[in-house]
Design an enzyme around this catalytic site. Structure first.
Site, PDB file in Angstrom:
ATOM      1  N   ALA A   5       0.930  -1.298  -0.030  1.00 32.46           N
ATOM      2  CA  ALA A   5      -0.004   0.160  -0.074  1.00 32.46           C
ATOM      3  C   ALA A   5       0.774   1.269  -0.004  1.00 32.46           C
ATOM      4  CB  ALA A   5      -0.825  -0.035   1.204  1.00 32.46           C
ATOM      5  N   GLU A 363       3.767   7.580  13.507  1.00 27.86           N
ATOM      6  CA  GLU A 363       4.857   6.634  13.837  1.00 27.86           C
ATOM      7  C   GLU A 363       5.310   6.005  12.510  1.00 27.86           C
ATOM      8  OE1 GLU A 363       5.561   4.514  16.852  1.00 27.86           O
ATOM      9  OE2 GLU A 363       4.585   6.069  18.141  1.00 27.86           O
ATOM     10  N   SER A 545       8.100   4.213   6.065  1.00 29.08           N
ATOM     11  CA  SER A 545       7.853   5.198   4.970  1.00 29.08           C
ATOM     12  C   SER A 545       6.350   4.865   4.496  1.00 29.08           C
ATOM     13  CB  SER A 545       8.953   5.169   4.024  1.00 29.08           C
ATOM     14  OG  SER A 545      10.017   5.489   4.682  1.00 29.08           O
ATOM     15  N   ARG A 546       5.647   4.334   5.289  1.00 34.65           N
ATOM     16  CA  ARG A 546       4.156   4.032   4.831  1.00 34.65           C
ATOM     17  C   ARG A 546       3.990   2.884   3.779  1.00 34.65           C
ATOM     18  NH1 ARG A 546       3.815   6.154   9.277  1.00 34.65           N
ATOM     19  NH2 ARG A 546       1.798   7.054   9.952  1.00 34.65           N
ATOM     20  N   LEU A 547       5.229   1.997   3.612  1.00 35.94           N
ATOM     21  CA  LEU A 547       5.062   1.077   2.391  1.00 35.94           C
ATOM     22  C   LEU A 547       4.780  -0.349   3.103  1.00 35.94           C
ATOM     23  CD1 LEU A 547       8.426   2.122   0.542  1.00 35.94           C
ATOM     24  CD2 LEU A 547       6.207   2.546  -0.112  1.00 35.94           C
TER      25      LEU A 547
END
Ligand SMILES: NC(=O)C1=CN([C@@H]2O[C@H](COP(=O)(O)OP(=O)(O)OC[C@H]3O[C@@H](n4cnc5c(N)ncnc54)[C@H](OP(=O)(O)O)[C@@H]3O)[C@@H](O)[C@H]2O)[C@H](O)CC1
Ligand SMILES: [K+]
Length: 556
Positions: A5, A363, A545-547
């Protein structure tokens, strides 16, 4: 099926629903109150429906008490902000208190109600503790340094603030810094120690050996980078404590100036490390504070035993108290008013937490990857595996799940309930058959469950259709519950307005007397279980990193 995502996850739980009877697709919260406002800033997040279960302005205000179906099973009322608040003071205390989790720094104290010590009193207390009260300096230093490390860990997470420089002075304040550096290492930080004036006593050489054995580097003043802002995220100021007097002598004068000059980076909007002062901001007068106004301006102050008078001048965002070892005789002798430490915490916040920019709360999740080859073929087995991990990690109520249901009008509602069983047939919980969720489930059997395991950075969504469990199953579970919960289930008319808490208490008391002989308490007809038969799972593992990693699995 795999999906990396690339968009941010919405941590405030948001439930959406089609107007049709399809199940909710985003999910979960115990925040409630659907907003109708088409101008709600959140409405753009839902491609399907203007009905959202998160609202900033209440459109529904109830006049009296509600019985609730939350996991806490406590009476609640709507606050002026539209959030449900526990209504009893006991409930409020338990809401604020901390076990060993992260709620601890939310305990709010009134700073005016706390005692501050002068220099002489602080030294006297030290002598009493290490004299008639039987403590050794090593013990006190260990507890003091440990509370400094836990205070830092409460506010500055290792994922974001990893590189620590502890600058340690010649006395016990410096010793606290050495101990804190050791604990920070064990907490996952990368400390470096600058300890220019070593004291040749076994206590200090022991602390140095302990640090060396962890391969924590020591840096001399000469080897320190001239610009501390590039190499460090946290600077622990453990140069001087309550025995400081006069003006700082070399090399501490220069070290203090380096900390002072970091403010200029702040002013130029460059990232600069945070300064955490142990007991006293070094260079400040112990009672008067930063007399010339040119001293260190720490972001965090960790007062030990009790705050010293200079702490009244501390204006930074984080003031903590540590040193949880003060016996009552000291409290009485010095008439100390100190905040209680919550739960098992070694530190407690003094004063209000700073106003937080909600948009800046984030976070950076650091977790092992969710690898396809390691995922169980059967999603129920995979769920069990993660559930067992959550139990092993000691998470509180790992079986708490947000249940989202959708009524006739297509409006979603969510609440926390407790999972009470899982097998190949599905996920089971128990509740009141006359509650709002029960009404919605009888109108629309589609529902969604959401588990969030903070600390493991994991979330599981489960969607499916819901049926009541058999009466025998409900009976069996009902009688396995504590008798108090059984009586509570009879008394509680969920999702209805009651005249007041006293009515519930009265009915409860009457039932308690009625069944005081230990006879079997009959399960009320309006109480029983539900089973969600899963059709879809999504396993989510937060990544940097939101991956994030997600694994979807259908289960039809
Ligand atoms: N009961 C408690 O609260 C506990 C507190 N702890 C910590 O201990 C300190 C107090 O420790 P102490 O050793 O008494 O003093 P300091 O660490 O503040 O510093 C003393 C040394 O500093 C030198 N000093 C003093 N002024 C200067 C100056 N202007 N320039 C340079 N050096 C200075 C001093 O040398 P002198 O020659 O001047 O005497 C000492 O070498 C307390 O604040 C807590 O952090 C315990 O760890 C636990 C119990
Ligand atoms: K200090």
């Amino acid at each position: 099926m795999w999906n990396l995502a690339r968009k941010s996850r919405i941590m405030t739980c948001l439930s959406t629903a089609h107007h049709s009877s399809l199940p909710p697709i985003f999910n979960a919260s115990n925040l409630r109150n659907p907003s109708r406002s088409p101008r709600s800033p959140l409405s753009k997040l839902s491609p399907f429906s203007p009905y959202l279960s998160l609202s900033l302005s209440p459109s529904l205000v109830l006049p009296s008490y509600l019985t609730t179906n939350s996991t806490a099973n406590k009476s609640t009322r709507l606050s002026a902000q539209g959030f449900l608040l526990p209504s009893s003071s006991l409930a409020i205390r338990s809401f604020c208190s901390k076990g060993s989790g992260r709620m601890g720094d939310r305990v709010i104290q009134n700073p005016d109600s706390i005692s501050y010590l002068g220099q002489r009193e602080a030294a006297e207390i030290d002598e009493l503790l290490m004299g008639p009260l039987g403590f050794s300096v090593d013990q006190l230093m260990e507890l003091a340094g440990f509370s400094v490390a836990t205070s830092i860990a409460e506010v500055y997470k290792a994922g974001e603030y990893n590189r620590v420089l502890a600058i340690c002075g010649p006395g016990n304040n410096g010793g606290d810094g050495l101990v804190a550096a050791r604990h920070l290492h064990h907490f996952g930080y990368k400390p470096v120690v600058c300890y220019p004036k070593r004291t040749p006593k076994p206590l200090y050489s022991g602390l140095v050996t302990q640090i060396e054995s962890l391969s924590i580097p020591f840096l001399s003043v000469e080897d320190l980078p001239s610009d501390l802002s590039k190499d460090f995220d946290i600077l622990v100021d453990a140069m001087f404590g309550f025995s400081f007097h006069g003006t700082p002598r070399p090399p501490f004068d220069d070290l203090i100036q380096r900390l002072v000059s970091l403010r200029h980076y702040d002013q130029a909007h460059q990232k600069s490390p945070v300064i955490v002062s142990v007991d006293i901001p070094s260079g400040w007068h112990v009672e008067e504070g930063d007399m010339g106004g040119e001293g260190i301006k720490p972001d965090m102050l960790v007062s030990l035993t009790a705050p010293k008078l200079c702490a009244k001048k501390f204006c930074g965002p984080h003031h903590f108290l540590g040193g949880r070892f003060v016996p009552p005789s000291i409290v009485d002798k010095y008439n100390l008013r100190l905040p209680p430490y919550p739960g098992t915490a070694m530190c407690v916040r003094i004063g209000k937490p700073p106003k937080i920019d909600i948009s800046a709360l984030r976070e950076n999740y650091i977790s092992p990857e969710l690898l396809e080859e390691r995922v169980e073929a059967d999603p129920i087995h995979q769920f069990r595996k993660w559930f067992d991990d959550a139990v092993a990690a000691g998470l509180k109520e790992p079986n708490a799940m947000a249940l989202s249901t959708v009524g006739k009008q297509g409006k979603p509602s969510s609440r926390m309930v407790l999972l009470k069983g899982i097998d190949k047939d599905g996920f089971v919980w128990y509740t009141n058959y006359e509650s709002r969720k029960a009404r919605e489930l009888s109108d629309n059997s589609h529902a969604s469950l959401l588990f969030y395991w903070e600390g493991l950075n994991r979330q599981v969504r489960v969607e499916g259709s819901v049926q009541k469990v058999s009466d025998e199953e409900s009976e069996q579970y009902f009688h396995s519950r504590p008798r108090g919960s059984q009586l509570g289930a009879i008394v509680s008319k969920q999702s209805t307005v009651v005249p007041g808490r006293h009515v519930l208490h009265q009915q409860y008391k009457e039932l308690e007397e009625k069944f005081s002989d230990g006879s079997m308490i009959p399960k009320p007809k309006h109480w029983g279980g539900y089973r969600l038969q899963p059709e879809l799972f999504e396993f989510w593992q937060g990544q940097q990193s939101r991956l994030h990693d997600r694994w979807f699995s259908s289960h039809l």
